[in-house]
Write a protein that holds these residues in place. Structure first.
Motif, mmCIF file in Angstrom:
data_model
loop_
_atom_site.group_PDB
_atom_site.id
_atom_site.type_symbol
_atom_site.label_atom_id
_atom_site.label_comp_id
_atom_site.label_asym_id
_atom_site.label_seq_id
_atom_site.Cartn_x
_atom_site.Cartn_y
_atom_site.Cartn_z
ATOM 1 N N ASP A 161 0.827 -1.204 0.000
ATOM 2 C CA ASP A 161 0.000 0.000 0.000
ATOM 3 C C ASP A 161 0.866 1.260 0.000
ATOM 4 O O ASP A 161 2.085 1.190 0.137
ATOM 5 N N PRO A 162 0.258 2.453 -0.118
ATOM 6 C CA PRO A 162 1.052 3.683 -0.254
ATOM 7 C C PRO A 162 1.917 3.982 0.974
ATOM 8 O O PRO A 162 1.451 3.887 2.106
ATOM 9 N N TRP A 163 3.162 4.355 0.719
ATOM 10 C CA TRP A 163 4.053 4.791 1.792
ATOM 11 C C TRP A 163 5.136 5.679 1.213
ATOM 12 O O TRP A 163 5.373 5.691 0.013
ATOM 13 N N GLU A 164 5.743 6.471 2.081
ATOM 14 C CA GLU A 164 6.760 7.439 1.680
ATOM 15 C C GLU A 164 7.970 7.323 2.598
ATOM 16 O O GLU A 164 7.897 6.739 3.682
ATOM 17 N N VAL A 165 9.079 7.869 2.156
ATOM 18 C CA VAL A 165 10.308 7.911 2.955
ATOM 19 C C VAL A 165 10.736 9.367 3.091
ATOM 20 O O VAL A 165 10.827 10.093 2.094
ATOM 21 N N ILE A 166 10.987 9.789 4.328
ATOM 22 C CA ILE A 166 11.489 11.145 4.598
ATOM 23 C C ILE A 166 12.842 11.008 5.282
ATOM 24 O O ILE A 166 12.926 10.511 6.414
ATOM 25 N N VAL A 167 13.898 11.412 4.605
ATOM 26 C CA VAL A 167 15.232 11.428 5.202
ATOM 27 C C VAL A 167 15.506 12.842 5.692
ATOM 28 O O VAL A 167 15.374 13.807 4.934
ATOM 29 N N VAL A 168 15.885 12.960 6.952
ATOM 30 C CA VAL A 168 16.195 14.258 7.534
ATOM 31 C C VAL A 168 17.708 14.398 7.616
ATOM 32 O O VAL A 168 18.366 13.730 8.421
ATOM 33 N N GLU A 169 18.266 15.237 6.754
ATOM 34 C CA GLU A 169 19.704 15.485 6.745
ATOM 35 C C GLU A 169 20.027 16.354 7.958
ATOM 36 O O GLU A 169 19.483 17.431 8.135
ATOM 37 N N ASN A 170 20.947 15.865 8.790
ATOM 38 C CA ASN A 170 21.080 16.359 10.154
ATOM 39 C C ASN A 170 22.473 16.929 10.414
ATOM 40 O O ASN A 170 23.152 16.528 11.355
ATOM 41 N N GLY A 171 22.902 17.826 9.547
ATOM 42 C CA GLY A 171 24.184 18.486 9.782
ATOM 43 C C GLY A 171 25.388 17.713 9.271
ATOM 44 O O GLY A 171 26.466 17.761 9.877
ATOM 45 N N VAL A 191 13.376 14.711 1.113
ATOM 46 C CA VAL A 191 14.512 15.083 1.955
ATOM 47 C C VAL A 191 14.187 16.375 2.686
ATOM 48 O O VAL A 191 13.736 17.352 2.075
ATOM 49 N N ALA A 192 14.401 16.367 3.995
ATOM 50 C CA ALA A 192 14.269 17.571 4.812
ATOM 51 C C ALA A 192 15.633 17.875 5.429
ATOM 52 O O ALA A 192 16.452 16.968 5.627
ATOM 53 N N VAL A 193 15.891 19.132 5.742
ATOM 54 C CA VAL A 193 17.174 19.539 6.315
ATOM 55 C C VAL A 193 16.918 20.165 7.673
ATOM 56 O O VAL A 193 16.203 21.170 7.783
ATOM 57 N N ALA A 194 17.488 19.557 8.714
ATOM 58 C CA ALA A 194 17.325 20.077 10.068
ATOM 59 C C ALA A 194 18.183 21.326 10.246
ATOM 60 O O ALA A 194 19.275 21.436 9.679
ATOM 61 N N ASP A 195 17.695 22.251 11.072
ATOM 62 C CA ASP A 195 18.423 23.504 11.277
ATOM 63 C C ASP A 195 19.538 23.375 12.307
ATOM 64 O O ASP A 195 20.333 24.296 12.493
ATOM 65 N N ALA A 196 19.608 22.228 13.007
ATOM 66 C CA ALA A 196 20.660 21.971 13.987
ATOM 67 C C ALA A 196 20.755 20.465 14.179
ATOM 68 O O ALA A 196 19.772 19.747 13.975
ATOM 69 N N PRO A 197 21.926 19.956 14.565
ATOM 70 C CA PRO A 197 22.057 18.516 14.760
ATOM 71 C C PRO A 197 21.300 18.031 15.996
ATOM 72 O O PRO A 197 20.918 18.818 16.859
ATOM 73 N N GLY A 198 21.129 16.722 16.067
ATOM 74 C CA GLY A 198 20.414 16.091 17.176
ATOM 75 C C GLY A 198 19.413 15.099 16.631
ATOM 76 O O GLY A 198 18.567 15.466 15.804
ATOM 77 N N VAL A 199 19.517 13.840 17.069
ATOM 78 C CA VAL A 199 18.674 12.808 16.480
ATOM 79 C C VAL A 199 17.198 13.066 16.753
ATOM 80 O O VAL A 199 16.341 12.850 15.880
ATOM 81 N N ASN A 200 16.861 13.561 17.949
ATOM 82 C CA ASN A 200 15.448 13.822 18.230
ATOM 83 C C ASN A 200 14.942 15.058 17.496
ATOM 84 O O ASN A 200 13.757 15.129 17.147
ATOM 85 N N ARG A 201 15.811 16.022 17.263
ATOM 86 C CA ARG A 201 15.416 17.160 16.432
ATOM 87 C C ARG A 201 15.080 16.667 15.023
ATOM 88 O O ARG A 201 14.089 17.090 14.413
ATOM 89 N N ARG A 216 14.163 13.588 14.168
ATOM 90 C CA ARG A 216 12.935 12.794 14.215
ATOM 91 C C ARG A 216 11.703 13.693 14.258
ATOM 92 O O ARG A 216 10.712 13.431 13.567
ATOM 93 N N ASN A 217 11.763 14.728 15.060
ATOM 94 C CA ASN A 217 10.602 15.620 15.154
ATOM 95 C C ASN A 217 10.328 16.325 13.835
ATOM 96 O O ASN A 217 9.167 16.469 13.421
ATOM 97 N N LEU A 218 11.377 16.761 13.160
ATOM 98 C CA LEU A 218 11.174 17.403 11.862
ATOM 99 C C LEU A 218 10.565 16.414 10.876
ATOM 100 O O LEU A 218 9.626 16.749 10.137
ATOM 101 N N GLY A 219 11.077 15.196 10.867
ATOM 102 C CA GLY A 219 10.525 14.192 9.980
ATOM 103 C C GLY A 219 9.072 13.890 10.281
ATOM 104 O O GLY A 219 8.251 13.732 9.365
ATOM 105 N N CYS A 220 8.723 13.830 11.554
ATOM 106 C CA CYS A 220 7.331 13.566 11.932
ATOM 107 C C CYS A 220 6.422 14.727 11.523
ATOM 108 O O CYS A 220 5.281 14.513 11.085
#
Length: 294
Positions: free
Chosen positions: A38-48, A69-79, A81-85
């Protein structure tokens, strides 16, 4: 679809990626081979990243239309994850890491459990991607299951888990103050304490990659240990047990008795240094967070 289970709309896979040029292509290849229909997507968050992760991801977008692809404004795995969510369009959000390899039934295995449970964790297979040094420092468990390292509540690894996006929103996301350890644990503990059920998804398998050299193993173990007193500070009131001083003293005594392993083969040396780093991290974390958890 499991009989009687409700249908699911879009599913989102979120992958934090920091300096992942050497490994992320293998993970993306694995995701291209998923059996979920079924439909699904992948979001990779480039994290610094400071390597070629970002241009590599651009090249993959041409090959993988479902990849964003999304680009986080600062490093941090939870940052990340939150951007990806936040960017996720799916009703369910699945998390994996850029240096692991999802088995073909991974998405389907998590989705199947998430149809009836608001949160789930899958199985970590630790032998395929790891050599003897990494396996000595972090030996595989006898049977796959949710993690339970603290005698409190179970939790999945952030490298193999999923949840309803509504759950993530209701909890206010991942706690971005966690760095180097505890980042996934505290989220799923909060979820369970808020009344959300967490289930194990045995058919959702990720081939998990440990740190491969002794210096990286030690650095990671120290970060894990440093996070434990922070977890204790925040969850002692909910029932997380304290570390017993007698058990901590016995552990240190055993480590001292193993001191000759520092001159032994690298696998034995790495196993000893990892445990020393974990205990040293707990001492540092206890001083920093003013809660004794040794």
């Amino acid at each position: 679809m499991t009989g009687g289970a409700r249908p699911v709309g879009l599913v989102s896979v979120v992958i934090p990626a920091r300096n992942a040029e050497r490994t992320i292509a293998t993970q993306l290849e694995a995701l291209c081979g998923q059996t979920y229909p079924d439909p699904w997507e992948v979001i990779v968050v480039e994290n610094g990243s400071s390597d070629g992760t970002r241009p590599l991801l651009r090249s993959w977008q041409r090959r993988m239309p479902r990849l964003r692809v999304a680009v986080a404004d600062a490093p941090g795995v939870n940052r990340a994850r939150n951007l990806g969510c936040r960017r996720a369009g799916g009703e369910f959000v699945l998390l994996c890491d850029a240096d692991d390899v999802a088995a073909p039934g991974w998405v389907a295995g998590l989705v199947d459990v998430l149809r009836t449970s608001p949160a789930a964790g899958g199985a970590l297979e630790r032998r395929l991607l790891n050599g003897p040094v990494a396996l000595a420092a972090r030996p595989p468990k006898k049977a796959p299951a949710l993690l339970d390292s603290f005698g409190f509540l179970p939790y999945p690894a952030g490298a193999n888990c999923g949840f309803h996006k509504e759950l993530w929103s209701s909890l206010g996301g991942f706690d971005e103050s966690y760095h180097g350890g505890g980042d996934d644990t505290e989220f799923f503990w909060r979820a369970q304490l808020a009344g959300y059920r967490l289930e194990f998804a045995p058919h959702a398998v990720v081939h998990y990659r440990h740190r491969g050299d002794t210096r990286a193993i030690v650095r990671q173990a120290y970060g894990y240990g440093r996070s434990h007193p922070k977890l204790y500070r925040e969850f002692a009131g909910a029932g997380m047990p304290s570390s017993r001083l007698g058990e901590a003293a016995a552990a240190w005594w055993q480590l001292l008795r193993q001191a000759p392993d520092l001159l032994a083969a690298e696998d034995r040396r790495a196993a000893l240094l990892a445990q020393l780093a974990l205990r040293a991290g707990r001492m540092t974390g206890s001083a920093r967070h003013r809660r004794c958890y040794l």
